[in-house]
Scaffold this active site. Sequence first.
Site, PDB file in Angstrom:
ATOM      1  N   GLN A  91       0.658  -1.292  -0.302  1.00 53.23           N
ATOM      2  CA  GLN A  91       0.430  -0.124   0.136  1.00 53.23           C
ATOM      3  C   GLN A  91       0.269   1.239   0.231  1.00 53.23           C
ATOM      4  O   GLN A  91       0.513   2.311  -0.647  1.00 53.23           O
ATOM      5  CB  GLN A  91      -1.741   0.139   1.351  1.00 53.23           C
ATOM      6  CG  GLN A  91      -0.302   0.486   3.027  1.00 53.23           C
ATOM      7  CD  GLN A  91      -1.369   0.128   3.962  1.00 53.23           C
ATOM      8  OE1 GLN A  91      -1.424  -1.061   3.864  1.00 53.23           O
ATOM      9  NE2 GLN A  91      -1.717   1.059   4.490  1.00 53.23           N
TER      10      GLN A  91
ATOM     11  N   CYS B  81      -5.761   0.664   4.035  1.00 53.84           N
ATOM     12  CA  CYS B  81      -5.229  -0.778   4.371  1.00 53.84           C
ATOM     13  C   CYS B  81      -6.455  -1.994   4.130  1.00 53.84           C
ATOM     14  O   CYS B  81      -5.921  -3.268   3.689  1.00 53.84           O
ATOM     15  CB  CYS B  81      -4.643  -1.804   5.529  1.00 53.84           C
ATOM     16  SG  CYS B  81      -5.421  -0.383   6.873  1.00 53.84           S
TER      17      CYS B  81
ATOM     18  N   HIS C 113      -5.466  -0.937  11.504  1.00 58.69           N
ATOM     19  CA  HIS C 113      -4.874  -1.455  10.601  1.00 58.69           C
ATOM     20  C   HIS C 113      -5.532  -2.682  10.349  1.00 58.69           C
ATOM     21  O   HIS C 113      -6.091  -3.647  10.774  1.00 58.69           O
ATOM     22  CB  HIS C 113      -3.460  -1.887  11.104  1.00 58.69           C
ATOM     23  CG  HIS C 113      -2.612  -2.701   9.459  1.00 58.69           C
ATOM     24  ND1 HIS C 113      -2.615  -1.582   8.249  1.00 58.69           N
ATOM     25  CD2 HIS C 113      -1.718  -3.264   9.198  1.00 58.69           C
ATOM     26  CE1 HIS C 113      -2.021  -2.114   7.181  1.00 58.69           C
ATOM     27  NE2 HIS C 113      -1.928  -3.502   7.750  1.00 58.69           N
TER      28      HIS C 113
ATOM     29  N   ASN D  83       0.885  -9.158   5.028  1.00 57.94           N
ATOM     30  CA  ASN D  83      -0.148  -7.407   5.774  1.00 57.94           C
ATOM     31  C   ASN D  83      -0.099  -7.716   3.762  1.00 57.94           C
ATOM     32  O   ASN D  83       0.349  -8.196   2.985  1.00 57.94           O
ATOM     33  CB  ASN D  83       1.276  -6.816   6.034  1.00 57.94           C
ATOM     34  CG  ASN D  83       1.207  -5.833   6.564  1.00 57.94           C
ATOM     35  OD1 ASN D  83      -0.057  -4.773   6.839  1.00 57.94           O
ATOM     36  ND2 ASN D  83       2.077  -5.704   8.375  1.00 57.94           N
TER      37      ASN D  83
END
Length: 442
Positions: free
Chosen positions: A63, A69, A363, A384
Site C-alpha cells: 500500500q 490497508c 490496521h 500484510n
Amino acid sequence: MSEITNMMTQTFESDFQDNNKQTALQRAVVKNGILASAENMHAKTTNVPVFSIDVKTGKVSNQKQSGRCWMFAALNTFRHKMLNQFDLKEFELSQNYVFFWDKYEKANYFYENILATADQELSSRKVAFLLQVPQQDGGQWDMIVSIFQKYGVVPKTAMPESKNSSSSRELNNYLNKKLRKDAVRLRHLVETGKTSEEIQEAKTKMLQEVYNFLAISLGTPPKTFDFEYRDEKQEYHIDRELTPQRFYDKYVGVDLDNYVSIINAPTADKPYNQSYTVEMLGNVVGGKEVKYLNVDMETFKKLAVAQLEQGETVWFGCDVGQSSTRDTGIMSLDAYDVNDLFDIDFTMTKAERLDHGESLMTHAMVLTGVDIVDGHSTKWKVENSWGEKVGDKGFFVASDEWMDEYTYQIVVRKDLLTDEQRTAFEAEPVVLQPWDPMGALA
C-alpha cells in the site's frame, strides 16, 4: 492542585543516580532507543512461521505511503480466490480504482452529514468531529462492500497505481481543505434559508469539482476494459469489453451480502451477542450500513478458524502497532519487555485500553493460516500489505495471546454463525456515538 516542587525533583534525581541498574539502562536506551533496547528474541523463537492450516496465496501487495490497508485486505481476499480458480501465478486488482470511488463517495457523505448537522453550533461535538477529518484513506469492511457493490472492481492493469494513490498525503490535504470550505458554504446556505433545491444544486457543483480533482490526481476510472492474462500453463486468455461490474460478477463472484463483521469489544457498554452500528460512519449514501455482532474472544477465534479450515482467508482489523516488530513481523505480547526495561507496569485490560483511548483498530490485514495444537489455536499467519521487505516476505506471525488483546474485528460468512448469532446480528443495532472506538477506521 498540587505542584511539583524543586525538592521533589531533586529527590527523584538523587534516587535515579544512586541506582546503578537504571543508569546502565539509561546508556543503552539513549543510544539505541526504547524498543530496540527492550526487544525480546524469545518472541521470535516461539512464533516460527509454520502453520497446520495455511491457505495458498500469492506474493504480498504494498500500500506504500497510504492508509488503504482495508482496501488492500479486501481485494487480497478476492485475489486469493482468483489465483486458485484461474490458475494465475501473480495478479492484483486495482486499488487505485476503488480508492477513486471511495474518495468521491466520502465527499458526498461528508456534505450530507454537514447538512444534517447544519442547525448545530460549530462547537457541537458532532460538527467538530466532522470537520476535524472530513475524509481520510481508512475505512471499514461494510464501506468497501458499498464501493464494490456500486462500482465493481477492475484488474490493476486497467487502472494502475498513481503517485497520489501510492502517496496520498498531498491529495488528502487539499481534498480536506476543499471539503471544509464547502462546509462553510453549505452551512451558510442553510442558515440563510435557501431551498433544498438550491442547496442540492450547490452541492452538485461541489461534487463536480471533487470529481475533477480526483480525476486529475488519480486518473479516470475505466468504464470498459479488456482482461488478458496467461495462466500457469502459459495458456493465453482474453475477455474483451468488460465493465467493472461484469468483471466482478464473472471473475470474483463473491456474494458480499453473505458476509458479516464480528467484533470483540469487552467493554461494559457493549454486551455480547448484540449488534451495533456507528452514527455518521460510512461512505456511500444509500450504501451498506456498517454493522457488527459483538462476541466473546473464544467465539471470535473459532469463527476465524472455521473459515480458514474451509480454505478461505479472513479479513481482520487490529491495533498493529502494539507489541509488534515491523522488521521481523512478530506480533506477540512478549515482543518487547518494556515493563522490565523501565520497571513500570504498562499493563491494561483490553476493555480499559478501549475505554481510555489506549487502543483501537488501526490496521486491516488478512488471516491466511493458523496453527492448531490439541484443538486450540496457538499462532496465526497474517498477510500484510507493506511489501516483501518486512516480516517473512511480507507475512507476519501473531501469537494467540496477541490476537486476544489487540484484534477487534473479523469478517466471516453468515453460514458459519449459529442460528442464535444470526438472529442477534439481524436485530436492530444499538447506535454508537461517532467517536466510539468501534468506529475507528483501519
